[in-house]
Design a protein around this motif. Structure first.
Motif, short mmCIF file in Angstrom:
data_model
loop_
_atom_site.label_atom_id
_atom_site.label_comp_id
_atom_site.label_asym_id
_atom_site.label_seq_id
_atom_site.Cartn_x
_atom_site.Cartn_y
_atom_site.Cartn_z
N HIS A 239 -22.13 4.54 -7.22
CA HIS A 239 -20.82 4.23 -7.34
C HIS A 239 -20.52 4.12 -8.89
O HIS A 239 -20.62 3.29 -9.61
N PRO A 240 -19.63 5.26 -9.42
CA PRO A 240 -18.88 5.23 -10.59
C PRO A 240 -18.04 4.27 -10.57
O PRO A 240 -16.86 4.41 -10.61
N VAL A 241 -18.40 2.84 -10.83
CA VAL A 241 -17.28 1.65 -10.81
C VAL A 241 -16.53 1.70 -11.96
O VAL A 241 -16.97 1.93 -13.16
N ASN A 242 -15.37 1.45 -11.56
CA ASN A 242 -14.16 1.56 -12.86
C ASN A 242 -13.90 0.27 -13.00
O ASN A 242 -13.28 -0.63 -12.18
N ASN A 243 -14.43 -0.24 -14.13
CA ASN A 243 -14.18 -1.93 -14.30
C ASN A 243 -12.89 -2.49 -14.52
O ASN A 243 -12.45 -3.37 -14.15
N ASP A 244 -11.97 -1.52 -14.97
CA ASP A 244 -10.53 -1.79 -15.06
C ASP A 244 -9.81 -1.76 -13.92
O ASP A 244 -9.22 -2.88 -13.70
N GLU A 245 -10.06 -0.91 -12.89
CA GLU A 245 -9.59 -0.89 -11.51
C GLU A 245 -10.02 -2.14 -10.81
O GLU A 245 -9.22 -2.97 -10.33
N ILE A 246 -11.38 -2.72 -11.04
CA ILE A 246 -11.79 -3.87 -10.50
C ILE A 246 -10.85 -5.08 -10.88
O ILE A 246 -10.74 -6.13 -10.11
N ARG A 247 -10.82 -5.16 -12.26
CA ARG A 247 -10.10 -6.48 -13.10
C ARG A 247 -8.81 -6.26 -12.39
O ARG A 247 -8.32 -7.52 -12.20
N GLN A 248 -8.21 -5.04 -12.43
CA GLN A 248 -6.80 -5.32 -11.80
C GLN A 248 -6.73 -5.78 -10.41
O GLN A 248 -5.86 -6.64 -9.74
N PHE A 249 -7.71 -5.28 -9.47
CA PHE A 249 -7.66 -5.81 -8.23
C PHE A 249 -8.06 -7.27 -8.03
O PHE A 249 -7.38 -8.01 -7.55
N VAL A 250 -8.95 -7.81 -9.10
CA VAL A 250 -9.02 -9.23 -8.68
C VAL A 250 -7.97 -9.95 -9.32
O VAL A 250 -7.77 -11.20 -8.93
N GLY A 251 -7.29 -9.28 -10.44
CA GLY A 251 -6.06 -10.27 -11.16
C GLY A 251 -4.98 -10.29 -9.99
O GLY A 251 -4.11 -11.14 -10.23
N ALA A 252 -5.00 -9.36 -8.93
CA ALA A 252 -3.76 -9.35 -8.07
C ALA A 252 -4.07 -10.30 -7.01
O ALA A 252 -3.12 -10.32 -6.10
N LEU A 253 -5.36 -10.77 -6.82
CA LEU A 253 -5.58 -11.66 -5.82
C LEU A 253 -4.71 -13.07 -5.76
O LEU A 253 -4.42 -13.36 -6.91
N PRO A 254 -4.22 -13.70 -4.61
CA PRO A 254 -3.41 -14.86 -4.56
C PRO A 254 -4.09 -16.05 -5.31
O PRO A 254 -3.67 -17.20 -5.02
N TYR A 332 -2.86 -0.96 -1.66
CA TYR A 332 -3.23 0.13 -2.15
C TYR A 332 -3.64 1.17 -1.29
O TYR A 332 -4.10 2.19 -1.69
N GLY A 333 -2.99 1.27 -0.07
CA GLY A 333 -3.10 2.38 0.88
C GLY A 333 -4.31 2.46 1.45
O GLY A 333 -4.73 3.60 1.91
N ILE A 334 -5.00 1.50 1.32
CA ILE A 334 -6.54 1.48 2.22
C ILE A 334 -6.20 1.32 3.57
O ILE A 334 -5.87 0.20 3.79
N GLN A 335 -6.91 2.00 4.54
CA GLN A 335 -6.54 1.95 5.82
C GLN A 335 -7.98 1.19 6.47
O GLN A 335 -9.15 1.41 6.10
N VAL A 336 -7.79 0.13 7.27
CA VAL A 336 -8.83 -0.84 7.93
C VAL A 336 -8.81 -0.62 9.40
O VAL A 336 -7.44 -0.71 10.19
N GLY A 337 -9.73 -0.15 9.94
CA GLY A 337 -9.51 -0.17 11.46
C GLY A 337 -10.85 -1.27 12.03
O GLY A 337 -11.59 -2.01 11.40
#
Length: 681
Positions: A239-254, A332-337
Motif C-alpha cells: 500500500h503506497p500510503v500517502n502520509n499527508d492524506e492520512i494526516r488530513q483525514f485524521v485532522g478532520a475527525l470530530p 470523501y465519496g467512499i461507498q460503504v455497503g
C-alpha cells in the motif's frame, strides 16, 4: 523406532481389548502412553506428626497399640484401632476394610496415610502398609493419572512402567544441545522417567521444567517457523500510503486521537507499506477507540486503490459499523455497503455485483461475507472485529477472498500477555492502553436481588436527567434448568413498575428488522430502558445511556461483564454499572469483587484467566487456544516467553533450515504441517 507409530499391543500384557480401553483415554500408541503424564502426585513420604496441620493428608509410621474394634451400619463398616506414632496416641479409622481386622495385631508396625483431625487426634485412613510385608508406596511420590472405564490408577501405573522398561531407551532427544545447555535442562529420556516416578520433589520439578519448556518451545516453533516462512515470501499487497492524506483525514475527525491510537495507526500503516501480508492483532479495552483506528486503516487501503471488508459477529454490530463508517466516509465519496443474512435476494445480488465491479469500497458484514459467491475486485484489507468469535477456518476463508490482503484482527477483550503470545504468536500485537479524552471511569456496585426497589429508584433518577438504562438478563424465556430472570418476564415487570417510561425489549430471536428498529428507538432516546439479553454485549454505542444493570450477574464471566459495562460511559456524563448477584455464589462473589475493584480491562482479563483457566477464557474451542499437557499459562509465563524468544532466534537463522543438527525439529514441523494440512492461520 518411532514410538508414536508403535501399537499398544506391543506392550507386554496389552491385548486388543485393553488397547481399546486405552484408546478411549486418548492413548493411541506406545508414544502416547509414555507421554501420558500424571496431573498430581500422592505423597507417601513419612512426616513428623507434630508438624502436620489440621485437615492435611499425611503419611506416618507407628505401632498398633490396641485391638481393632469393628462397627457395622447400613451395609457399611468402620474399623477402629489405636496406633502409637512417636509420642502421640492416634485413633486410626478404616472404612469398609473388614479384611484388615485380623492383621491389626498389637505391637505390629504399620504405615498409615490419610486425613489428619488434629483436635480429636484422629486419622481417617486412605492407605496402609505393613513394613514386615514390604512397603511399596511408603516413602514415595505416587503419580495420579486421569483414568476411566476399567483403567484404574494401578493399571495405568503398571502399563506405563512396562512401556518405559520395554521402550524407554528408544525415547528420542528433540531439543538441540545448545538449548539444553543454555537452560540447564536434563535429557528427555531422564525427564520423562522422572515425571512418572520422581525420587523427591526437586527431581520432579526438574523433570517438569524440562518437559514444560519442550512443550512450549515446540508450540512456539510452529508459530515462529510460519512467521519466518511468511517473511521470506513478499507476496502481500504493497500500500503506497500517502502520509499527508492520512494526516488530513485524521485532522478532520470530530475528536482528537490519543497518543496510543496514533502509535498503533503508525504500526499498522508501516505494515501496510511492506510487501508482506500484514497479520496484526489490535487489542484495547472497551471504548478505547479501536473502530476509528480500523477506519484510518481502511481509508489507507481505499486511497491505494483497493477495497476493505469488516467482519463482525452480530447483525446489530454490523449495522452500527455500516452507519458510523458511512457517515465518516461520506465526505470523501467512499461507498460503504452492508452484507448480512437478512438481506433480500435482490439486495444481496446487487451488493455482490457492486463489490465485484469495484463500485463498493467497503463492505461490513457478518458470516454472510464468507459465502462462496462473494467476490471482490481488489480486496486490500480485512478487519475482523471481536475476532475470537470466529473460527480459524472462517478467518482463512475471508482472507482467501483476495490475493493475500492485509489482515487486522481486533478484540475488546484485552488478552493477558501469556495468552497473546500463545494464541496469537504468529501475529504482531498492537495495544491501545489509553482511554479517549473526557471519558469518566464507570462507577460499579454489586447488590442483592432484594434491593430491586433501590435499583428502580436509580433508573428513575437517571431518567429525570434525560439519561437511559440498559437492563441485561441471561435468558430470553423461562428455563426449568436455571432459576434466572428472563428478558420477556423482566420487560413485563419493568413496564408495570415504571409506567411513565417507555421500556424496550431486545433479544437474539427477533428478526434483524425488529432488532434494528428497537435499537434505533433507543439510540434516538425514545426508549428510556432497554431490556436485553447479551446480544448488545459487543460494540453497541449509545452515548446517552449512563446506567448498565445486569440481572443474575453471577451467571456471567468476568470478561463478559466488563464488555457489558463498556456499553455505558461512552458520553460526557457520569455512568454506573449495577450488578445484581446471588451472595451465596462463591465464584460469583469473586467476580463481583473484581468488577467493583477495577475497571481496567487488562486486570479484569488477568483475574478472569485465574478464575476460569485458559481453556474457557475465549469461550470457544475454535479460538486456537492450545491444550497443553503439562504447561500452565498462569504459572509458566516466563518459560513461555523464553521459549518464544528461542524459537524466533532459531527460525530466523539460516542453519536451522539446512544444518543436520536441526533435522529432528524440521521433521517435527513437517509432520505438524502434514497433520493440519496447512499452516496456522
Amino acid at each position: 523406532m518411532r514410538l508414536f507409530q508403535l501399537p499398544l499391543t506391543k506392550i507386554q500384557g496389552v491385548g486388543p481389548q485393553k488397547a481399546e480401553e486405552l484408546h478411549a483415554l486418548g492413548i493411541l500408541s506406545v508414544g502416547h502412553l509414555i507421554e501420558y503424564y500424571p496431573f498430581r502426585y500422592e505423597d507417601y513420604r513419612i512426616r513428623d506428626i507434630s508438624e502436620v496441620k489440621d485437615g492435611e493428608r499425611i503419611t506416618v509410621q507407628g505401632t498398633i497399640a490396641s485391638m481393632p474394634y469393628l462397627q457395622r451400619y447400613g451395609g457399611k463398616s468402620r474399623l477402629i484401632s489405636r496406633v502409637t506414632v512417636g509420642s502421640t496416641l492416634v485413633t486410626a479409622v478404616w472404612f469398609n476394610r473388614t479384611f484388615l481386622k485380623d492383621q491389626l495385631t498389637i505391637g505390629r508396625e504399620i504405615t498409615l496415610t490419610g486425613k489428619w483431625d488434629q483436635r480429636r487426634r484422629h486419622l481417617t485412613v486412605a492407605d496402609s502398609e505393613f513394613p514386615d510385608r514390604g512397603a511399596a508406596k511408603t516413602g514415595t511420590l505416587q503419580p495420579v493419572y486421569s483414568v476411566g472405564g476399567s483403567i484404574t490408577q494401578s493399571t495405568i501405573r503398571k502399563l506405563i512402567e512396562r512401556a518405559m522398561t520395554q521402550f524407554g531407551e528408544h525415547i528420542p532427544e528433540i531439543l538441540p544441545e545448545e538449548l539444553l545447555q543454555r537452560h540447564a535442562l536434563i535429557p528427555r529420556r531422564e525427564a520423562i522417567a522422572r515425571i512418572h516416578h520422581p525420587e523427591n520433589t526437586r527431581e520432579g520439578q526438574e523433570a517438569r521444567r524440562r518437559m514444560v519448556y519442550e512443550e512450549l518451545f515446540l508450540f512456539q516453533l510452529k508459530l515462529q517457523a510460519y512467521r519466518a516462512m511468511h517473511m521470506k515470501q513478499p507476496d502481500g499487497i504493497v500500500h503506497p500510503v500517502n502520509n499527508d492524506e492520512i494526516r488530513q483525514f485524521v485532522g478532520a475527525l470530530p475528536f482528537e486521537l490519543t497518543n496510543s491510537q496514533k502509535q498503533v495507526i503508525n504500526e499498522i500503516l508501516h505494515d501496510m507499506k511492506q510487501p508482506f501480508a500484514m497479520n496484526r492483532l489490535l487489542q484495547g479495552d472497551v471504548g478505547a477507540g479501536k473502530t476509528v483506528v480500523a477506519a484510518v486503516s481502511l481509508y489507507a487501503t481505499i486511497r491505494a486503490g483497493h477495497q476493505g471488508a469488516i467482519m463482525v459477529p452480530t447483525e446489530i454490530l454490523a449495522e452500527q459499523h455500516a452507519r458510523s463508517l458511512g457517515k465518516l466516509f461520506e465526505p470523501y465519496g467512499i461507498q460503504v455497503g452492508l452484507l448480512t443474512g437478512s438481506l433480500t435476494d435482490r439486495k444481496r445480488r446487487d451488493l455482490i455485483a457492486s463489490l465485484q465491479m469495484g463500485l463498493l469500497d467497503i463492505v461490513v458484514g457478518t458470516h454472510a461475507l464468507i459465502q462462496e459467491d462473494v467476490f471482490f475486485r481488489s480486496l486490500g484489507l480485512v478487519v475482523m472485529d471481536e475476532q475470537h468469535r470466529f473460527g480459524v477456518n472462517q478467518r482463512s476463508i475471508l482472507r482467501r477472498k483476495g490475493m493475500n490482503p492485509d489482515v487486522l484482527t481486533m478484540t475488546a477483550t484485552p488478552i493477558p500477555r501469556t495468552l497473546a503470545i500463545t494464541v496469537f504468536g504468529d501475529m504482531d500485537v498492537s495495544t491501545i492502553r489509553e482511554r479517549p479524552k473526557g471519558r469518566k471511569p464507570i462507577k460499579t456496585y454489586s447488590v442483592k436481588h432484594g434491593m430491586m426497589d433501590r435499583v428502580l429508584g436509580f433508573i428513575r433518577k437517571e431518567a429525570e436527567q434525560g439519561r437511559q438504562t440498559f437492563f441485561i438478563c441471561p435468558l430470553i424465556e423461562e428455563s426449568e434448568k436455571l432459576d434466572v430472570q428472563n428478558a420477556i418476564d423482566l420487560h413485563v415487570q419493568l413496564t408495570q413498575a415504571l409506567p411513565d417510561m417507555t421500556i424496550g425489549l431486545l433479544h437474539g430471536r427477533m428478526s434483524a428488522a425488529e432488532k434494528e428498529a428497537t435499537m434505533a428507538l433507543f439510540a434516538a432516546g425514545e426508549t428510556t430502558v432497554l431490556v436485553s439479553t447479551t446480544v448488545i454485549e459487543v460494540g453497541v454505542d449509545v452515548p446517552n445511556a449512563t446506567l448498565m444493570i445486569v440481572m443474575d450477574a453471577d451467571r456471567f464471566g468476568l470478561s463478559q461483564l466488563h464488555q457489558l459495562r463498556g456499553r455505558v460511559g461512552r458520553g460526557e456524563h457520569q455512568s454506573y454499572c449495577i450488578l445484581i448477584a446471588d451472595p451465596k455464589s462463591e465464584n460469583g462473589q469473586e467476580r463481583m469483587r473484581a468488577m467493583t475493584d477495577t475497571d481496567d480491562g487488562f486486570e479484569i482479563s488477568r483475574r478472569d484467566l485465574e478464575i476460569r483457566g485458559p481453556g474457557e477464557f475465549f469461550g470457544t474451542k475454535q479460538s486456537g487456544m492450545p491444550e497443553f499437557r503439562l504447561a500452565n499459562l498462569l504459572n509458566d509465563f516466563e518459560v513461555l516467553e523464553q521459549a518464544r524468544d528461542d524459537a524466533a532466534e532459531l527460525t530466523a537463522s539460516e542453519p536451522f533450515w539446512s544444518s543436520q543438527q536441526y533435522a529432528g525439529l524440521r521433521d517435527f514441523l513437517a509432520r505438524e504441517a502434514k497433520q493440519h494440512a496447512e499452516p496456522l492461520d
